[in-house]
Design an enzyme around this catalytic site. Structure first.
Site, mmCIF file in Angstrom:
data_model
loop_
_atom_site.group_PDB
_atom_site.id
_atom_site.type_symbol
_atom_site.label_atom_id
_atom_site.label_comp_id
_atom_site.label_asym_id
_atom_site.label_seq_id
_atom_site.Cartn_x
_atom_site.Cartn_y
_atom_site.Cartn_z
ATOM 1 N N PRO A 141 0.820 -1.215 0.000
ATOM 2 C CG PRO A 141 0.048 -0.970 2.198
ATOM 3 C CD PRO A 141 0.727 -1.949 1.280
ATOM 4 C CB CYS B 48 2.326 5.111 8.560
ATOM 5 S SG CYS B 48 2.199 6.750 7.798
ATOM 6 C CE LYS C 84 4.274 -2.674 4.108
ATOM 7 N NZ LYS C 84 5.166 -1.519 4.308
ATOM 8 N N GLY D 259 11.189 -3.194 0.881
ATOM 9 C CA GLY D 259 12.197 -2.152 0.787
ATOM 10 C C GLY D 259 13.177 -2.347 -0.355
ATOM 11 C CG ASP D 260 15.998 -0.178 -0.725
ATOM 12 O OD1 ASP D 260 15.274 0.830 -0.779
ATOM 13 O OD2 ASP D 260 16.933 -0.297 0.088
ATOM 14 N N GLY E 186 6.377 -1.683 -3.384
ATOM 15 C CA GLY E 186 5.635 -0.436 -3.453
ATOM 16 C C GLY E 186 6.103 0.440 -4.587
ATOM 17 N NE ARG E 187 10.436 3.616 -2.305
ATOM 18 C CZ ARG E 187 11.593 3.915 -1.740
ATOM 19 N NH1 ARG E 187 12.098 5.132 -1.884
ATOM 20 N NH2 ARG E 187 12.252 3.011 -1.033
#
Length: 357
Positions: A23, A108, A147, A209-210, A231-232
């Site tokens: 998300p 978050c 998460k 991550g990454d 995500g990204r």
């Protein structure tokens, strides 16, 4: 040859792949998730972060964040909050909406979330974090997942403690982003730390991550995690999960043409414009007060769609030849027709681009 990307389970929910759309607020809406799902390789989609208070109170805007379609299953709705009773009640709402999983956001780092004893601030009080999960697992029959991050900062790396406590409280799975709240998205994700937490519990642990290339995703599975949240990377390349699955199954990652990239954006626009309440197999609810049969789009809907495409293009255009020019042009579009013409002229050619190779 790599081992095949096999199905796995979170509680009683079967995931067809260990790769998950992570998300991201304002980005991973239902239209985007559906399009990623259609490319293949996706085992689970997770909603944008949803306020527990807003869900319990039935606030229309909050309910919109929780919308999903049958096409997206299995689907997890992620909620945030700091009060065990309200989080349990929100979990009941999520279960009532028919979601497969309810996820607790303890990762978050945004101050407006953390300052209200929600998000990553919960990791500063592991006992309280566990009490939230315990209240939720006692309230619903669907799996409750969590998460989180490494911890608040490098002096307070509480993830191993929180992971053990929420497992004891009934959590069915955990996802760990390998950065602290203080880092936000700076520096590098610590996958060695994530692997250490995975070894400390018996429930599935996903890492995050990454992961911006398909081979990154595959290599992280070798770090001892059950699956990978992306995500990204998926914002830049919606085919990344399918390409990772290709690699896992011993095939070269598929090549994505420039035309396919353009078509993705055009389909995204159309899905955003479609009226969810009019879909035959549409969303799981109509928010209280929502017009059930509006004959025209709501005022400002076109501007909203344009802004959504602008936001996606800030990621989607990275790494493309002329990406900065595309962003400038998209940001200058003043109508849907203009935006569609721009995308058609930019992408719908016979030039091919290998995405994620």
């Amino acid at each position: 040859m790599c081992a095949p990307a096999e199905a796995m389970k979170i509680g009683a929910v079967t995931l067809p792949s260990p790769f998950v759309v992570s998300p991201m607020a304002g980005m991973t809406d239902t239209a985007f998730r559906r399009l990623v799902k259609r490319q293949g390789g996706c085992g689970l989609v997770v909603s944008e972060m949803v306020s527990s208070e807003g869900l319990v109170r039935g606030i229309d805007r909050t309910l919109e964040y929780a919308e999903y379609t049958e096409e997206e299953r299995p689907v997890s709705i992620q909620i945030f909050g700091g009060d065990p009773e309200r989080m349990a009640e929100a979990a009941r709402v999520v279960e009532g909406m028919g979601a497969d999983i309810v996820d607790v956001n303890m990762g978050c780092p945004v101050p407006k979330i953390a300052k209200h004893q929600a998000g990553c601030s919960l990791m500063r009080d592991p006992a309280h974090a566990a009490s939230i999960v315990r209240a939720m697992t006692g309230a619903v029959g669907i799996p409750v997942t969590v998460k989180m991050r490494k911890g608040w900062d490098e002096t307070d790396l509480s993830a191993p403690d929180v992971a053990r406590r929420v497992e004891d409280a009934g959590a069915a799975a955990i996802t760990i982003h390998g950065r602290t709240a203080r880092q936000s998205y700076s520096g590098q994700a610590d996958w060695d730390f994530v692997s250490g937490v995975a070894r400390a519990v018996t429930i599935p642990v996903f890492g995050s991550g990454d992961c911006i290339e398909p081979d990154h995703i595959v290599s992280k599975l070798g770090a001892g995690v059950s699956g990978v949240f992306v995500g990204r990377g998926v914002l830049r390349n919606p085919w990344i999960l399918a390409q990772a699955r290709d690699l896992m199954n011993g095939r070269p990652p598929r090549v994505v043409t420039l035309e396919e990239r353009g078509q993705f954006l055009l389909e995204y626009i159309q899905l955003l414009l479609d009226d969810p309440a009019r879909e035959a197999e549409g969303f799981r609810h109509v928010a209280p007060g929502q017009a059930a049969d509006a004959s025209t789009p709501a005022r400002g809907r076109e501007r909203w769609v344009i802004n959504k495409v602008r936001a996606l293009c800030s990621w989607y255009s990275r790494g493309l030849d002329g990406g900065s020019h595309l962003r400038t042009a998209v940001n200058s579009a003043e109508s849907i027709a203009h935006l569609r013409d721009l995308l058609a002229s930019s992408f719908l050619t016979d030039v091919e681009l290998a995405v994620g190779r």
